[in-house]
Motif scaffolding. Structure first.
Motif, PDB file in Angstrom:
ATOM      1  N   GLU A  39       0.833  -1.204   0.000  1.00  0.00           N
ATOM      2  CA  GLU A  39       0.000   0.000   0.000  1.00  0.00           C
ATOM      3  C   GLU A  39       0.865   1.251   0.000  1.00  0.00           C
ATOM      4  O   GLU A  39       0.591   2.204  -0.729  1.00  0.00           O
ATOM      5  N   SER A  43       1.083   4.126  -2.993  1.00  0.00           N
ATOM      6  CA  SER A  43       0.408   5.362  -2.596  1.00  0.00           C
ATOM      7  C   SER A  43       1.120   6.597  -3.154  1.00  0.00           C
ATOM      8  O   SER A  43       2.338   6.627  -3.273  1.00  0.00           O
ATOM      9  N   GLU A  45       0.707   9.371  -1.541  1.00  0.00           N
ATOM     10  CA  GLU A  45       0.922  10.159  -0.331  1.00  0.00           C
ATOM     11  C   GLU A  45       2.386  10.093   0.087  1.00  0.00           C
ATOM     12  O   GLU A  45       2.968   9.006   0.115  1.00  0.00           O
TER      13      GLU A  45
END
Length: 171
Positions: A39, A43, A45
């Motif tokens: 993840e 991502s 982010e």
């Protein structure tokens, strides 16, 4: 005898010093934190405050994923996934560092105060009677405030945590 800590897989990518400890160490890593690496890799982010640091950490996450996907390591990990709380065979990380993956289970024991991964860290720590090593100050505060019966070290105190165990063993 090596020092043991329960920690998240991402800590290996963020804190390279964990891979070159001053003495033998074994990290017990909940499998859910290995899944979290995928993840984090995918991502958009940022994980770190500075772009250069973020790029470096994401490349280390990719390296760790690649290492876990090597046939021998993947076989070790897959074997522990057949039963709750089973542990993998040792996965070598370097000269004195090794890792064991644990198929921990979130039993919602601490559902109100802690997220599922934090709960698995706590339960793994209790089950294995091993301290938690984390960089999350808020988690440390909630553990203390909640009276959770685990020992926890801030990652900045890693060297001290390694010495602390040696001191206890010799006295």
């Amino acid at each position: 005898m090596s020092r043991q800590f329960v920690t998240e897989a991402v800590m290996m990518a963020i804190y390279g010093e964990l891979l070159v400890p001053g003495g033998p160490v074994e990290y017990i890593v909940p499998y859910s934190t290995v899944l979290e690496l995928y993840e984090l890799r995918d991502s958009d982010e940022p994980l770190m405050n500075y772009q250069e640091d973020d790029t470096h950490v994401k490349s280390k996450i990719k390296e760790l994923i690649t290492y876990f996907e090597e046939p021998l390591n993947q076989k070790k990990i897959n074997r522990c996934l057949t039963m709750p709380w089973a542990k993998s065979s040792t996965i070598l990380l370097g000269g004195q560092a090794q890792m064991v993956i644990i198929n921990s289970m979130d039993t919602a024991t601490y559902g109100e105060l802690f997220d599922p991964i934090e709960t698995e860290l706590l339960l793994s720590s209790q089950r294995e009677n091993v301290p938690i090593l984390t960089d999350q100050f808020e988690l440390i505060q909630r553990i203390i405030e909640g009276g959770v019966p685990v020992q926890v070290y801030d990652i900045d105190d890693f060297d001290y945590a390694m010495e602390e165990e040696n001191f206890r063993r010799s006295h």
